[in-house]
Design a protein around this motif. Sequence first.
Motif, PDB file in Angstrom:
ATOM      1  N   SER A  55       0.803  -1.224   0.000  1.00 11.53           N
ATOM      2  CA  SER A  55       0.000   0.000   0.000  1.00 11.53           C
ATOM      3  C   SER A  55       0.839   1.278   0.000  1.00 11.53           C
ATOM      4  CB  SER A  55      -0.933   0.007   1.227  1.00 11.53           C
ATOM      5  OG  SER A  55      -1.818  -1.086   1.193  1.00 11.53           O
ATOM      6  N   HIS A  56       2.059   1.200   0.556  1.00 12.58           N
ATOM      7  CA  HIS A  56       2.825   2.436   0.729  1.00 12.58           C
ATOM      8  C   HIS A  56       4.257   2.373   0.194  1.00 12.58           C
ATOM      9  CE1 HIS A  56      -0.399   4.199   3.107  1.00 12.58           C
ATOM     10  NE2 HIS A  56      -0.490   3.053   3.760  1.00 12.58           N
ATOM     11  N   THR A  57       5.007   1.304   0.540  1.00 12.63           N
ATOM     12  CA  THR A  57       6.416   1.268   0.141  1.00 12.63           C
ATOM     13  C   THR A  57       6.579   1.220  -1.373  1.00 12.63           C
ATOM     14  OG1 THR A  57       6.918   0.073   2.183  1.00 12.63           O
ATOM     15  CG2 THR A  57       8.619   0.108   0.473  1.00 12.63           C
ATOM     16  N   VAL A  58       5.871   0.301  -2.032  1.00  9.88           N
ATOM     17  CA  VAL A  58       5.998   0.170  -3.481  1.00  9.88           C
ATOM     18  C   VAL A  58       5.530   1.433  -4.207  1.00  9.88           C
ATOM     19  CG1 VAL A  58       5.222  -1.101  -5.518  1.00  9.88           C
ATOM     20  CG2 VAL A  58       5.912  -2.348  -3.462  1.00  9.88           C
ATOM     21  N   PRO A  59       4.331   1.975  -3.886  1.00  8.59           N
ATOM     22  CA  PRO A  59       3.918   3.224  -4.547  1.00  8.59           C
ATOM     23  C   PRO A  59       4.890   4.368  -4.292  1.00  8.59           C
ATOM     24  CG  PRO A  59       2.025   2.173  -3.534  1.00  8.59           C
ATOM     25  CD  PRO A  59       3.239   1.425  -3.058  1.00  8.59           C
ATOM     26  N   TYR A  60       5.453   4.429  -3.080  1.00 14.72           N
ATOM     27  CA  TYR A  60       6.410   5.493  -2.758  1.00 14.72           C
ATOM     28  C   TYR A  60       7.649   5.387  -3.645  1.00 14.72           C
ATOM     29  CZ  TYR A  60       9.836   8.239  -0.142  1.00 14.72           C
ATOM     30  OH  TYR A  60      10.812   9.142   0.209  1.00 14.72           O
ATOM     31  N   LEU A  61       8.167   4.175  -3.792  1.00 16.57           N
ATOM     32  CA  LEU A  61       9.353   3.982  -4.625  1.00 16.57           C
ATOM     33  C   LEU A  61       9.062   4.272  -6.091  1.00 16.57           C
ATOM     34  CD1 LEU A  61      11.007   0.799  -3.103  1.00 16.57           C
ATOM     35  CD2 LEU A  61      11.953   3.104  -3.149  1.00 16.57           C
ATOM     36  N   LEU A  62       7.879   3.891  -6.547  1.00 17.43           N
ATOM     37  CA  LEU A  62       7.524   4.137  -7.946  1.00 17.43           C
ATOM     38  C   LEU A  62       7.433   5.626  -8.253  1.00 17.43           C
ATOM     39  CD1 LEU A  62       4.825   1.356  -8.488  1.00 17.43           C
ATOM     40  CD2 LEU A  62       7.086   1.476  -9.553  1.00 17.43           C
ATOM     41  N   GLU A  63       7.205   6.443  -7.236  1.00 17.92           N
ATOM     42  CA  GLU A  63       7.149   7.884  -7.427  1.00 17.92           C
ATOM     43  C   GLU A  63       8.525   8.539  -7.296  1.00 17.92           C
ATOM     44  OE1 GLU A  63       4.347   9.301  -4.579  1.00 17.92           O
ATOM     45  OE2 GLU A  63       2.634   8.289  -5.510  1.00 17.92           O
ATOM     46  N   SER A  64       9.537   7.736  -6.960  1.00 18.17           N
ATOM     47  CA  SER A  64      10.892   8.257  -6.769  1.00 18.17           C
ATOM     48  C   SER A  64      11.726   8.050  -8.022  1.00 18.17           C
ATOM     49  CB  SER A  64      11.558   7.542  -5.596  1.00 18.17           C
ATOM     50  OG  SER A  64      12.944   7.817  -5.541  1.00 18.17           O
ATOM     51  N   GLN A  65      12.701   8.914  -8.230  1.00 17.31           N
ATOM     52  CA  GLN A  65      13.630   8.776  -9.351  1.00 17.31           C
ATOM     53  C   GLN A  65      15.001   8.284  -8.913  1.00 17.31           C
ATOM     54  OE1 GLN A  65      13.088  12.884 -10.887  1.00 17.31           O
ATOM     55  NE2 GLN A  65      12.478  11.937 -12.814  1.00 17.31           N
ATOM     56  N   ASP A  66      15.151   8.005  -7.606  1.00 16.35           N
ATOM     57  CA  ASP A  66      16.438   7.600  -7.063  1.00 16.35           C
ATOM     58  C   ASP A  66      16.590   6.089  -7.212  1.00 16.35           C
ATOM     59  OD1 ASP A  66      18.735   7.092  -5.577  1.00 16.35           O
ATOM     60  OD2 ASP A  66      18.294   8.681  -4.129  1.00 16.35           O
ATOM     61  N   ALA A  68      19.297   4.275  -7.248  1.00 14.51           N
ATOM     62  CA  ALA A  68      20.284   3.690  -6.340  1.00 14.51           C
ATOM     63  C   ALA A  68      19.643   3.349  -5.002  1.00 14.51           C
ATOM     64  CB  ALA A  68      21.459   4.648  -6.140  1.00 14.51           C
ATOM     65  N   MET A  69      18.777   4.238  -4.523  1.00 14.52           N
ATOM     66  CA  MET A  69      18.096   3.978  -3.261  1.00 14.52           C
ATOM     67  C   MET A  69      17.110   2.816  -3.413  1.00 14.52           C
ATOM     68  SD  MET A  69      16.087   6.655  -0.766  1.00 14.52           S
ATOM     69  CE  MET A  69      17.630   7.547  -0.476  1.00 14.52           C
ATOM     70  N   GLY A  70      16.448   2.756  -4.559  1.00 20.01           N
ATOM     71  CA  GLY A  70      15.551   1.634  -4.815  1.00 20.01           C
ATOM     72  C   GLY A  70      16.302   0.316  -4.822  1.00 20.01           C
ATOM     73  N   CYS A  71      17.499   0.305  -5.408  1.00 17.80           N
ATOM     74  CA  CYS A  71      18.339  -0.894  -5.404  1.00 17.80           C
ATOM     75  C   CYS A  71      18.705  -1.293  -3.981  1.00 17.80           C
ATOM     76  CB  CYS A  71      19.616  -0.643  -6.200  1.00 17.80           C
ATOM     77  SG  CYS A  71      19.474  -0.982  -7.959  1.00 17.80           S
ATOM     78  N   ALA A  72      19.174  -0.318  -3.219  1.00 17.63           N
ATOM     79  CA  ALA A  72      19.595  -0.595  -1.841  1.00 17.63           C
ATOM     80  C   ALA A  72      18.434  -1.152  -1.027  1.00 17.63           C
ATOM     81  CB  ALA A  72      20.144   0.682  -1.205  1.00 17.63           C
ATOM     82  N   MET A  73      17.250  -0.570  -1.196  1.00 22.81           N
ATOM     83  CA  MET A  73      16.079  -1.014  -0.453  1.00 22.81           C
ATOM     84  C   MET A  73      15.705  -2.442  -0.805  1.00 22.81           C
ATOM     85  SD  MET A  73      12.655  -1.733  -0.181  1.00 22.81           S
ATOM     86  CE  MET A  73      12.037  -1.309  -1.820  1.00 22.81           C
ATOM     87  N   SER A  74      15.623  -2.734  -2.098  1.00 26.94           N
ATOM     88  CA  SER A  74      15.172  -4.061  -2.509  1.00 26.94           C
ATOM     89  C   SER A  74      16.156  -5.146  -2.086  1.00 26.94           C
ATOM     90  CB  SER A  74      14.951  -4.101  -4.025  1.00 26.94           C
ATOM     91  OG  SER A  74      16.163  -3.890  -4.718  1.00 26.94           O
ATOM     92  N   GLN A  75      17.450  -4.887  -2.245  1.00 27.37           N
ATOM     93  CA  GLN A  75      18.445  -5.899  -1.894  1.00 27.37           C
ATOM     94  C   GLN A  75      18.549  -6.091  -0.386  1.00 27.37           C
ATOM     95  OE1 GLN A  75      21.784  -6.385  -5.068  1.00 27.37           O
ATOM     96  NE2 GLN A  75      21.755  -4.228  -4.555  1.00 27.37           N
ATOM     97  N   ALA A  76      18.358  -5.011   0.389  1.00 22.88           N
ATOM     98  CA  ALA A  76      18.493  -5.110   1.841  1.00 22.88           C
ATOM     99  C   ALA A  76      17.263  -5.722   2.501  1.00 22.88           C
ATOM    100  CB  ALA A  76      18.752  -3.715   2.428  1.00 22.88           C
ATOM    101  N   THR A  77      16.084  -5.441   1.972  1.00 22.03           N
ATOM    102  CA  THR A  77      14.860  -5.864   2.654  1.00 22.03           C
ATOM    103  C   THR A  77      14.238  -7.135   2.067  1.00 22.03           C
ATOM    104  OG1 THR A  77      13.449  -4.455   1.247  1.00 22.03           O
ATOM    105  CG2 THR A  77      14.308  -3.496   3.292  1.00 22.03           C
ATOM    106  N   ALA A  78      14.691  -7.557   0.888  1.00 21.35           N
ATOM    107  CA  ALA A  78      14.091  -8.747   0.274  1.00 21.35           C
ATOM    108  C   ALA A  78      14.146  -9.971   1.186  1.00 21.35           C
ATOM    109  CB  ALA A  78      14.753  -9.039  -1.067  1.00 21.35           C
ATOM    110  N   PRO A  79      15.285 -10.316   1.806  1.00 26.67           N
ATOM    111  CA  PRO A  79      15.295 -11.492   2.687  1.00 26.67           C
ATOM    112  C   PRO A  79      14.324 -11.351   3.858  1.00 26.67           C
ATOM    113  CG  PRO A  79      17.528 -10.829   2.130  1.00 26.67           C
ATOM    114  CD  PRO A  79      16.624  -9.724   1.669  1.00 26.67           C
TER     115      PRO A  79
END
Length: 354
Positions: A55-66, A68-79
């Motif tokens: 509801s919030h994290t994915v829509p927030y990231l989709l509205e971002s242009q960063d 590198a931060m999206g990469c860091a988030m997905s790799q760190a939180t996926a496990p």
Amino acid sequence: MTALQGFVQRSGRGFARLRGVAASVAVSLALGGCGVVNNMIYKTTGDVMQGFAKSHTVPYLLESQDLAMGCAMSQATAPLLMSFGRVTSEPDQLAVMLYLTSGACIEEQAREYELQGLAQLRAMSAEGAEDAMIRQKRAYALASERYFKGWQHHNAFYGKPDESECPDFDEDLDEFVYFAGLLTGLQALNAEIQSTSSIGVPKNVGSTVARATSCLENDKWWGAPMALRATVWAMIPGALPQGEDAFHRLEIADRQGEQAGVRISHVFHAMAAMNRGDTERLRGIIRSHAESIKETPSNDQWRMVDAMATQLIVAMSDRMWMENTGHRTPFGQLGTFWDDQPEATEVMDLDDLL
């Protein structure tokens, strides 16, 4: 012994047995109850985390242009996020986005190794070039594994496209994740090919994805479904339906994406052009993308998708520049090329002023 005394005696023995049972239950709860309570807590936490992320994290990231931060988030939180599948329902939809993004992160590294290899070749360093190519293939193998996991989670949630009808979408994000899942499948196959290894990606993924794009509204999604379908037509021999023109379809999709401010169709078009070896078309797509991002801002809701498109177009431009000049696209000069003719400048005839 009176009847009353006998009753009291029997009652006492009964109470004693009850106390024994109660004590046993208390011990069992003390020993095993924590696990039950913990599982309830874990399940509730997992459900909350999954709901919040969608509801919030994915829509927030989709509205971002960063990116590198999206990469860091997905790799760190996926496990962490994926581990909640052990105590509650599997987070299949969320997994599609996590593995698409984390796969793209590793693919970006693979492209960096490719540039390093090209630079080493120009420097006449065979060992350095070979090492960079080895690292490139390793990165593509890992990217393929991540993309393939995303494809598997997509199929688990929406059903295998070859075996099920189009799903009913509850909201726009569900529809977008479906499209993202199709992209993970195609990218899994592409990255596997680039790695020159066998990850286990079915070789019919391309045709499967092409058919599944018909479940999406083309106009609603910036022309991307048709662009993805046309790219498969252009790249897979025998896939082009009779009477269709893949590159004409891609040109139409490009205009739709440019108007919407989500230019992912440019990437598909460029991939098709590269596969055909059409350098002039590829240059034209890169120029069009560079002009479009100056003229039309990214769609507020889908900034990350548009930023990913630009990142991939820049990567293609960088590869061309590196091969021909030994360096990447000069900063701020996307859409230009090393052999461009300088624009003619008007020369004033000073004799007329005298």
